[in-house]
Scaffold this motif. Structure first.
Motif, short mmCIF file in Angstrom:
data_model
loop_
_atom_site.label_atom_id
_atom_site.label_comp_id
_atom_site.label_asym_id
_atom_site.label_seq_id
_atom_site.Cartn_x
_atom_site.Cartn_y
_atom_site.Cartn_z
N PRO A 102 0.81 -1.23 0.00
CA PRO A 102 0.00 0.00 0.00
C PRO A 102 0.84 1.28 0.00
O PRO A 102 0.33 2.34 -0.35
N GLU A 103 2.12 1.17 0.37
CA GLU A 103 2.98 2.36 0.37
C GLU A 103 3.80 2.48 -0.91
O GLU A 103 4.71 3.32 -0.98
N VAL A 104 3.50 1.64 -1.88
CA VAL A 104 4.21 1.70 -3.16
C VAL A 104 3.20 1.94 -4.28
O VAL A 104 2.35 1.08 -4.55
N PRO A 105 3.24 3.11 -4.93
CA PRO A 105 2.33 3.33 -6.06
C PRO A 105 2.60 2.34 -7.20
O PRO A 105 3.76 1.97 -7.45
N LEU A 106 1.54 1.94 -7.87
CA LEU A 106 1.64 1.04 -9.03
C LEU A 106 1.26 1.91 -10.23
O LEU A 106 0.10 2.28 -10.39
N VAL A 107 2.25 2.25 -11.06
CA VAL A 107 2.10 3.40 -11.94
C VAL A 107 2.01 3.00 -13.42
O VAL A 107 2.82 2.21 -13.92
N SER A 221 -1.20 -17.53 -9.88
CA SER A 221 -0.68 -16.25 -9.37
C SER A 221 -0.84 -15.16 -10.41
O SER A 221 -1.16 -14.01 -10.09
N GLU A 222 -0.67 -15.52 -11.68
CA GLU A 222 -0.78 -14.53 -12.76
C GLU A 222 -2.21 -13.96 -12.81
O GLU A 222 -2.42 -12.76 -12.97
N GLU A 223 -3.20 -14.84 -12.66
CA GLU A 223 -4.60 -14.40 -12.68
C GLU A 223 -4.89 -13.47 -11.50
O GLU A 223 -5.55 -12.43 -11.66
N MET A 224 -4.38 -13.82 -10.32
CA MET A 224 -4.60 -12.96 -9.15
C MET A 224 -3.92 -11.61 -9.33
O MET A 224 -4.44 -10.57 -8.92
N GLU A 225 -2.73 -11.63 -9.95
CA GLU A 225 -2.02 -10.35 -10.16
C GLU A 225 -2.79 -9.45 -11.11
O GLU A 225 -2.91 -8.24 -10.87
N VAL A 226 -3.32 -9.99 -12.18
CA VAL A 226 -4.07 -9.16 -13.13
C VAL A 226 -5.27 -8.54 -12.43
O VAL A 226 -5.58 -7.35 -12.59
N ARG A 227 -5.95 -9.33 -11.61
CA ARG A 227 -7.11 -8.81 -10.86
C ARG A 227 -6.69 -7.72 -9.87
O ARG A 227 -7.20 -6.60 -9.90
N ASP A 228 -5.72 -8.05 -9.00
CA ASP A 228 -5.32 -7.10 -7.95
C ASP A 228 -4.73 -5.82 -8.55
O ASP A 228 -5.00 -4.72 -8.08
N GLU A 229 -3.90 -5.98 -9.58
CA GLU A 229 -3.22 -4.81 -10.15
C GLU A 229 -4.19 -3.94 -10.95
O GLU A 229 -4.08 -2.70 -10.92
N SER A 230 -5.13 -4.54 -11.66
CA SER A 230 -6.11 -3.74 -12.40
C SER A 230 -6.90 -2.88 -11.43
O SER A 230 -7.13 -1.69 -11.65
N ARG A 231 -7.32 -3.47 -10.31
CA ARG A 231 -8.05 -2.72 -9.29
C ARG A 231 -7.21 -1.55 -8.77
O ARG A 231 -7.70 -0.44 -8.61
N LYS A 232 -5.92 -1.82 -8.48
CA LYS A 232 -5.07 -0.78 -7.88
C LYS A 232 -4.79 0.35 -8.89
O LYS A 232 -4.90 1.52 -8.54
N VAL A 233 -4.46 -0.01 -10.11
CA VAL A 233 -4.12 1.02 -11.11
C VAL A 233 -5.35 1.89 -11.42
O VAL A 233 -5.25 3.11 -11.55
N LEU A 234 -6.51 1.25 -11.53
CA LEU A 234 -7.72 2.00 -11.87
C LEU A 234 -8.32 2.70 -10.66
O LEU A 234 -9.24 3.51 -10.81
N GLY A 235 -7.81 2.39 -9.45
CA GLY A 235 -8.37 3.00 -8.23
C GLY A 235 -9.78 2.49 -7.94
O GLY A 235 -10.62 3.23 -7.44
N LEU A 236 -10.03 1.22 -8.27
CA LEU A 236 -11.35 0.60 -8.06
C LEU A 236 -11.15 -0.66 -7.21
O LEU A 236 -11.15 -1.79 -7.73
N PRO A 237 -10.97 -0.50 -5.89
CA PRO A 237 -10.55 -1.64 -5.07
C PRO A 237 -11.54 -2.79 -5.00
O PRO A 237 -11.17 -3.90 -4.63
N ARG A 238 -12.79 -2.55 -5.35
CA ARG A 238 -13.78 -3.65 -5.28
C ARG A 238 -14.28 -4.07 -6.65
O ARG A 238 -15.27 -4.79 -6.77
#
Ligand code: 2RA
Length: 349
Positions: A102-107, A221-238
């Motif tokens: 959470p303290e590292v931006p995903l840019v 793990s790749e599937e979970m990363e795409v899900r988690d990272e898409s949420r973080k980059v788009l700012g849509l956590p849910r």
């Protein structure tokens, strides 16, 4: 003087492309220092037309460096990124070690450049190549329409698994080329042998519905990363995100089928206008003329290519797309170079 840049992992598949990209982009850097494992130290690589000797990864290797780009395995990044920060560098890391911190931006500079300004750990993370190969197009549509759900399937190139992935496909292709293989159960598997390199199964004349390691309930793990990272980059956590990752016999360029559902009804014309004007996106979509992006044409290019834009037949709020991106360029090296430029030239963000 101009800021000094270090490339850590300069000899890897992504590092190699990064040196080409640094030679092609408007040059904002003073010194570019190449760093790699002690095994590769002493090798000479060309960047900006100059032969540059690779130095070994040590604490002192970061002295005087302003921005350090890391393209190394997770455990190497986890150990050495904080060392580079302690020596005064901002780190742009392309491993999985910090992406969900959470303290590292995903840019992604086209989508969330403002997040790069606040970096409590001195580290900025670069998303996984599969997320990056589609997120610029999805982000442009989200900015206009408001994304509500994402369903994607990837067709991932073997260079996502580095030099070893490319070597594996080329060796397997040489074993099956010109044969009648691919007509009986297991014949390709027997021809390529037990060692399938970084992949779960033979990848020549095949598709493999697996990338990464096993996570809970059968997800990769790749599937979970795409899900988690898409949420973080788009700012849509849910954001609801469903992903299936598949490896295909392509050297470079990840492709994805995308089903994107939005807040309100959408039109194909509206979507096409957004995609045709979004920075970093090329709309290439004329099936009547046989025009849609494919990896063989997209490889070596910078943009995210989008074709096959359709409205979902059973949901007027959803679109279907086919997206291609060079997994070594926008998927990795180019995005890290763009983030580094945001750090070096903050006015741009
Ligand atoms: C792959 N996305 O394509 C992975 C690499 N991190 O294998």
């Amino acid at each position: 003087g101009r800021p000094a840049l270090a490339v850590v992992g300069a000899t890897g598949a992504v590092g190699t492309v990064l040196l080409q990209i640094l030679s092609q982009r408007a040059d904002v850097w003073g010194e570019i220092r190449l760093i790699a494992s002690p095994r590769s130290a002493g090798r000479k690589l060309t960047v900006r037309g100059e032969e540059t000797e690779v130095v070994a990864l040590t604490e002192e290797a970061f002295d005087g460096i302003d921005v350090a780009l890391f393209d190394v395995p997770d455990e190497v990044a986890a150990r050495w990124a904080p060392v580079a920060v302690a020596r005064g560098a901002v780190v742009v890391d392309n491993s999985g070690a910090f992406r969900m911190d959470p303290e590292v931006p995903l840019v992604v500079p086209e989508v969330n450049p403002h997040t790069a300004r606040i970096r409590p750990r001195g580290i900025l993370a670069n998303p996984n190549c599969t997320t990056l190969s589609m997120i610029v197009a999805v982000g442009a549509l989200h900015a206009e329409f408001g994304l509500r759900e994402l369903v994607v399937s990837s067709c991932q190139a073997v260079s996502g698994a580095g030099h070893a992935g490319v070597r594996t496909l080329r060796e397997q292709l040489s074993l099956v080329a010109g044969t009648e293989l691919g007509t009986g159960p297991g014949d390709v598997r027997r021809a390529v042998g037990d060692d399938t390199g970084p992949f779960a199964d033979p990848v020549a004349l095949n598709v493999v519905p697996w990338a990464g390691s096993l996570r809970e309930d059968g997800w990769s793990s790749e599937e979970m990363e795409v899900r988690d990272e898409s949420r973080k980059v788009l700012g849509l956590p849910r954001l609801p995100v469903a992903v299936t990752c598949v490896r295909v016999p392509v050297i470079t360029v990840h492709s994805l089928t995308v089903h994107a559902r939005f807040e309100h009804e959408v039109t194909v014309d509206g979507a096409r206008e957004i995609l045709a004007t979004a920075p970093g996106v090329v709309l290439y979509d004329n099936p009547a003329a046989g025009e849609f992006p494919t990896p063989a044409d997209v490889v070596g290019t910078d943009p995210t290519w989008v074709g096959r834009v359709r409205r979902a037949l059973d949901d007027p709020t959803a679109l279907e797309l086919f997206v291609c991106g060079d997994n070594l360029r926008k998927g990795a090296a180019l995005n890290t170079a763009q983030i580094a430029e945001l750090v070096a030239l903050p006015a741009r963000s």
